[in-house]
Design a protein around this motif. Structure first.
Motif, PDB file in Angstrom:
ATOM      1  N   CYS A 131       0.667  -1.246   0.128  1.00  0.00           N
ATOM      2  CA  CYS A 131       0.009   0.080   0.098  1.00  0.00           C
ATOM      3  C   CYS A 131       0.952   1.396  -0.235  1.00  0.00           C
ATOM      4  CB  CYS A 131      -0.890  -0.030   1.152  1.00  0.00           C
ATOM      5  SG  CYS A 131      -2.269  -1.546   1.316  1.00  0.00           S
ATOM      6  N   HIS A 132       0.531   2.426  -0.559  1.00  0.00           N
ATOM      7  CA  HIS A 132       0.952   3.711  -0.468  1.00  0.00           C
ATOM      8  C   HIS A 132       0.976   4.044   1.062  1.00  0.00           C
ATOM      9  CE1 HIS A 132       0.086   4.062  -4.788  1.00  0.00           C
ATOM     10  NE2 HIS A 132       1.229   4.695  -4.742  1.00  0.00           N
ATOM     11  N   LYS A 133      -0.170   3.815   1.921  1.00  0.00           N
ATOM     12  CA  LYS A 133      -0.154   4.314   3.272  1.00  0.00           C
ATOM     13  C   LYS A 133      -0.923   3.075   3.878  1.00  0.00           C
ATOM     14  CE  LYS A 133      -0.518   6.739   7.099  1.00  0.00           C
ATOM     15  NZ  LYS A 133       0.543   6.881   7.666  1.00  0.00           N
ATOM     16  N   PHE A 134      -0.493   2.754   4.984  1.00  0.00           N
ATOM     17  CA  PHE A 134      -1.202   1.634   5.769  1.00  0.00           C
ATOM     18  C   PHE A 134      -1.600   2.055   7.346  1.00  0.00           C
ATOM     19  CE2 PHE A 134      -1.760  -1.903   8.569  1.00  0.00           C
ATOM     20  CZ  PHE A 134      -2.807  -2.761   7.638  1.00  0.00           C
ATOM     21  N   VAL A 135      -2.766   2.071   7.819  1.00  0.00           N
ATOM     22  CA  VAL A 135      -3.188   2.659   8.985  1.00  0.00           C
ATOM     23  C   VAL A 135      -3.509   1.649   9.807  1.00  0.00           C
ATOM     24  CG1 VAL A 135      -4.774   4.348  10.182  1.00  0.00           C
ATOM     25  CG2 VAL A 135      -3.801   4.867   7.939  1.00  0.00           C
ATOM     26  N   PHE A 136      -2.960   1.421  10.837  1.00  0.00           N
ATOM     27  CA  PHE A 136      -3.494   0.405  12.055  1.00  0.00           C
ATOM     28  C   PHE A 136      -4.861   0.745  12.614  1.00  0.00           C
ATOM     29  CE2 PHE A 136       1.303  -0.150  12.101  1.00  0.00           C
ATOM     30  CZ  PHE A 136       1.420  -1.436  11.728  1.00  0.00           C
ATOM     31  N   THR A 137      -5.636  -0.032  12.436  1.00  0.00           N
ATOM     32  CA  THR A 137      -7.092  -0.021  13.050  1.00  0.00           C
ATOM     33  C   THR A 137      -7.069   0.330  14.560  1.00  0.00           C
ATOM     34  OG1 THR A 137      -7.549  -2.085  12.907  1.00  0.00           O
ATOM     35  CG2 THR A 137      -8.329  -0.771  11.052  1.00  0.00           C
ATOM     36  N   GLU A 138      -5.953  -0.210  15.265  1.00  0.00           N
ATOM     37  CA  GLU A 138      -5.916  -0.062  16.466  1.00  0.00           C
ATOM     38  C   GLU A 138      -5.769   1.468  16.871  1.00  0.00           C
ATOM     39  OE1 GLU A 138      -4.323  -4.227  16.011  1.00  0.00           O
ATOM     40  OE2 GLU A 138      -4.196  -2.324  15.167  1.00  0.00           O
ATOM     41  N   ILE A 139      -5.306   2.157  16.084  1.00  0.00           N
ATOM     42  CA  ILE A 139      -5.017   3.726  16.397  1.00  0.00           C
ATOM     43  C   ILE A 139      -6.559   4.514  16.388  1.00  0.00           C
ATOM     44  CG2 ILE A 139      -4.257   5.628  15.594  1.00  0.00           C
ATOM     45  CD1 ILE A 139      -1.861   4.145  14.221  1.00  0.00           C
ATOM     46  N   LEU A 140      -7.344   3.812  15.570  1.00  0.00           N
ATOM     47  CA  LEU A 140      -8.456   4.508  15.312  1.00  0.00           C
ATOM     48  C   LEU A 140      -9.677   4.024  16.257  1.00  0.00           C
ATOM     49  CD1 LEU A 140      -8.841   3.933  11.656  1.00  0.00           C
ATOM     50  CD2 LEU A 140      -7.828   5.872  12.798  1.00  0.00           C
ATOM     51  N   ARG A 141      -9.213   2.704  17.076  1.00  0.00           N
ATOM     52  CA  ARG A 141     -10.256   2.347  17.999  1.00  0.00           C
ATOM     53  C   ARG A 141     -10.497   3.042  19.384  1.00  0.00           C
ATOM     54  NH1 ARG A 141      -8.834  -3.492  18.819  1.00  0.00           N
ATOM     55  NH2 ARG A 141      -8.923  -3.610  16.602  1.00  0.00           N
ATOM     56  N   SER A 142     -11.336   3.344  19.600  1.00  0.00           N
ATOM     57  CA  SER A 142     -11.610   4.225  20.840  1.00  0.00           C
ATOM     58  C   SER A 142     -11.792   3.124  22.170  1.00  0.00           C
ATOM     59  CB  SER A 142     -12.810   4.954  20.924  1.00  0.00           C
ATOM     60  OG  SER A 142     -13.195   5.598  22.164  1.00  0.00           O
ATOM     61  N   LYS A 191       6.876   6.962   2.346  1.00  0.00           N
ATOM     62  CA  LYS A 191       7.463   6.341   1.231  1.00  0.00           C
ATOM     63  C   LYS A 191       8.379   4.762   1.525  1.00  0.00           C
ATOM     64  CE  LYS A 191       7.143  10.036  -2.285  1.00  0.00           C
ATOM     65  NZ  LYS A 191       8.320  10.821  -3.222  1.00  0.00           N
ATOM     66  N   LEU A 192       9.049   5.090   2.469  1.00  0.00           N
ATOM     67  CA  LEU A 192       9.836   4.193   2.903  1.00  0.00           C
ATOM     68  C   LEU A 192       9.275   3.158   3.846  1.00  0.00           C
ATOM     69  CD1 LEU A 192      13.035   6.201   4.104  1.00  0.00           C
ATOM     70  CD2 LEU A 192      12.771   4.621   2.144  1.00  0.00           C
ATOM     71  N   GLN A 193       8.191   3.457   4.682  1.00  0.00           N
ATOM     72  CA  GLN A 193       7.656   2.831   5.539  1.00  0.00           C
ATOM     73  C   GLN A 193       6.077   3.035   5.496  1.00  0.00           C
ATOM     74  OE1 GLN A 193       9.776   1.865   9.262  1.00  0.00           O
ATOM     75  NE2 GLN A 193       7.763   1.817  10.354  1.00  0.00           N
ATOM     76  N   PRO A 194       5.291   2.437   4.675  1.00  0.00           N
ATOM     77  CA  PRO A 194       3.876   2.656   4.420  1.00  0.00           C
ATOM     78  C   PRO A 194       3.147   2.706   6.034  1.00  0.00           C
ATOM     79  CG  PRO A 194       4.624   1.270   2.916  1.00  0.00           C
ATOM     80  CD  PRO A 194       5.742   1.261   3.669  1.00  0.00           C
ATOM     81  N   ASP A 195       3.547   1.959   6.881  1.00  0.00           N
ATOM     82  CA  ASP A 195       2.716   1.745   8.105  1.00  0.00           C
ATOM     83  C   ASP A 195       3.312   2.969   9.272  1.00  0.00           C
ATOM     84  OD1 ASP A 195       4.994   0.607   8.853  1.00  0.00           O
ATOM     85  OD2 ASP A 195       4.079  -1.263   9.357  1.00  0.00           O
ATOM     86  N   PHE A 196       4.286   3.746   8.734  1.00  0.00           N
ATOM     87  CA  PHE A 196       4.736   4.837   9.800  1.00  0.00           C
ATOM     88  C   PHE A 196       3.548   5.664  10.084  1.00  0.00           C
ATOM     89  CE2 PHE A 196       6.469   8.654  11.107  1.00  0.00           C
ATOM     90  CZ  PHE A 196       7.492   8.332  12.010  1.00  0.00           C
TER      91      PHE A 196
END
Length: 269
Positions: free
Chosen positions: A146-157, A222-227
């Protein structure tokens, strides 16, 4: 087709990216859907929202409660045989159909399944932006596709519950224990990747030895999409940079012809 820039929208006059949001119900949680759609809105407009799964199964009960509220189109997939995932095939086929309409600037794939790695790579080959959303257990192969990966744990309240219905006392007690354990896991911050960040900064600087914060942020992804600065307790990258005074020297500069300022940084020697 030129690849669109991977940036969150900041100015109202910026063109809105048209995004197709495809959700793997077997590998995603309904509890984060509100925060997830809000995150997607930072990058563009979710013009298509579809979710794939067997909604006759008890495991999908939590999804059935939110589909109407968030205008997500369910695509029913029965499990034709044990051990085979019909959901994956349906999602991939739909993604390719949407791709060839040429109406979209990017795709949002909500899953923790590495089986979608090939799909993400194929979409990127077409010059489209690919945003991935999944849990920390998601294999590196899909994250990096992916260009960008987001961890859903960050979004989880921590206050979010997958069910709003009252539970029997015994079940409530067990659920409370699981919720506390999940919250504790989310709150545990990973070790800050100092060496990686400084290497990225070194590659981002201009001829004067300074790096624009936006350029630096783009290079990190670009180097680490999940940063994600939120993994380390900072809402924005600028907050992280300002707090790491031992690592960075920062400077605010006035933008030419504007009353706005932008942040520049360099590594402390």
């Amino acid at each position: 087709m030129a690849s669109p820039r991977l940036v969150a929208k900041n100015e109202p006059e910026e063109p809105t990216l048209r995004l197709a949001v495809l959700i793997d119900a077997d590998n995603a949680r309904a509890a984060v859907i509100e925060s997830l759609l809000a995150e997607i809105a930072r990058f563009g407009e979710a013009t298509v929202k579809r979710i794939y799964g067997d909604f006759t199964a008890p495991a999908s009960a939590s999804w059935k409660k939110v589909l109407q509220k968030y205008a997500i189109k369910p695509v029913q997939q029965f499990a034709y045989t044990t051990g085979k995932n019909a959901t994956d095939s349906a999602l991939i086929i739909d993604a390719m159909d949407l791709l060839y309409t040429r109406k979209f600037d990017g795709f949002c794939l909500i899953t923790s399944d590495s089986d979608f790695t090939g799909l993400a790579m194929r979409l990127r080959e077409e010059g489209l932006m690919v945003l991935g959303f999944g849990e920390k257990k998601t294999p590196d192969a899909f994250r990096n596709a992916c260009h960008k990966f987001v961890f859903t744990e960050i979004l989880r309240s921590s206050s979010t519950s997958e069910s709003t219905e009252p539970l029997p006392e015994a079940k409530t007690k067990k659920k409370s224990t699981r919720t506390k354990a999940a919250t504790k896991a989310v709150e545990q911050k990973p070790e800050f990747p100092e060496e990686f960040v400084l290497t990225a900064l070194e590659q981002s600087v201009d001829d004067t030895g300074w790096a624009n914060l936006s350029v630096f942020g783009s290079y990190l992804i670009k180097l680490q999409p999940d940063f994600d600065s939120r993994l380390y307790g900072y809402k924005k990258l600028s907050d992280l940079v300002k707090d790491k005074k031992a690592l960075f020297e920062i400077e605010e500069r006035q933008l030419s012809g504007s009353d706005r300022k932008t942040l520049y940084l360099r590594a402390k020697t």
